[in-house]
Design an enzyme around this catalytic site. Structure first.
Site, PDB file in Angstrom:
ATOM      1  N   CYS B 103       0.835  -1.203   0.000  1.00 51.27           N
ATOM      2  CA  CYS B 103       0.000   0.000   0.000  1.00 51.27           C
ATOM      3  C   CYS B 103       0.872   1.256   0.000  1.00 51.27           C
ATOM      4  CB  CYS B 103      -0.913   0.051   1.211  1.00 51.27           C
ATOM      5  SG  CYS B 103      -2.215  -1.156   1.160  1.00 51.27           S
ATOM      6  N   ILE B 104       2.163   1.078   0.140  1.00 48.26           N
ATOM      7  CA  ILE B 104       3.074   2.230   0.165  1.00 48.26           C
ATOM      8  C   ILE B 104       4.245   1.996  -0.766  1.00 48.26           C
ATOM      9  CG2 ILE B 104       2.674   3.336   2.360  1.00 48.26           C
ATOM     10  CD1 ILE B 104       4.607   1.338   3.613  1.00 48.26           C
TER      11      ILE B 104
END
Lengths: 159, 104
Positions: B103-104
């Site tokens: 997600c990053i």
């Protein structure tokens, strides 16, 4: 419908400076850009601390009034507990490759996330634009921010 | 679900999102064709990035935007300029490797 319900732009309002809220905001904004969705953040009230040069490296998680900490409120308020919980959480986040606040702000800016400070909150806290990060795109009124969000497929999120 | 796809005279296995499921089937012609499908015209700089992420994949290093920024190959701004729409997804698709789960 022309847009077929697609999310085209995320307008995120950050009103808090507790670390868990700041990270939620940053991850959502960065995640939007990673999916090709535009993202803008409006920092208001305590959220301004996340872009304040002297404060952004000293944000804490909330140990008081946070039932998910599973810690008695009295204990959470003792000196040092908040700092301890914060450093533990930061270690866990580093393991997940979560950048520290300042680096995350640089990543967001480089990824094309627009970052705005709320004019009213700045006046209230007596902050000047030079107190805030250089990546800031400007200081806006609420009306300006809504104008930024115009268009089909825009979603607004308050944190 | 895995589907067969015809591309520049090759048959490749792809999933429902169009990501290749077998990296051994990949070659630069396929990469070029996948890039065209995603509206990217490849330059030497694009290929440098693709080679970097393939190497990371082979070494089992999970990919993230932060890692790309620290790669020494491109900075994050340039990465978004090279692959404007969903850069990590597009670049991994062209590189023939699975979509990153980060997600990053």
């Amino acid at each position: 419908m022309e847009d077929q319900g697609q999310v085209k732009k995320m307008m995120i309002i950050l009103s808090k400076a507790t670390l868990e809220n700041v990270y939620a905001c940053f991850v959502l904004a960065n995640g939007a850009r990673m999916e090709g969705i535009q993202a803008e953040i409006f920092f208001t009230f305590f959220g301004l601390e996340a872009i304040h040069q002297k404060k952004l490296e000293h944000l804490h998680i909330a140990t008081v009034g946070n039932p998910a900490m599973h810690m008695p409120t009295m204990l959470g308020g003792l000196p040092g507990v908040e700092a301890l919980a914060t450093s533990m959480m930061k270690k866990e986040m580093e393991k997940l490759d979560m950048p520290p606040v300042r680096e995350f702000l640089e990543i967001l800016s480089a990824s094309g996330v627009k970052m705005w400070a709320c004019k009213l909150a700045m006046d209230m806290f007596h902050y000047k634009e030079e107190d805030l990060i250089p990546e800031l795109d400007g200081v806006l009124t609420v009306g300006d921010f809504y104008k930024q969000g115009s268009g089909v497929g825009t979603h607004m999120l308050f944190i | 679900m895995i589907m067969l796809k015809e591309l520049v005279g090759n048959t490749i296995d792809v999933n429902e999102e169009g990501f290749m499921t077998d990296f051994t089937q990949w070659n630069t012609q396929i990469g070029e064709a996948l890039a065209t499908e995603n509206e990217i015209s490849m330059t030497p700089k694009h290929w440098e990035v693709i080679t970097y992420i393939q190497t990371e994949y082979k070494n089992n290093v999970p990919l993230s935007i932060r890692k790309i920024g620290k790669s020494g190959v491109v900075d994050i701004k340039e990465f978004y300029t090279l692959f404007p729409n969903a850069p990590l997804k597009t670049a991994t698709k062209i590189a023939g490797i699975p979509k990153p789960v980060s997600c990053i």
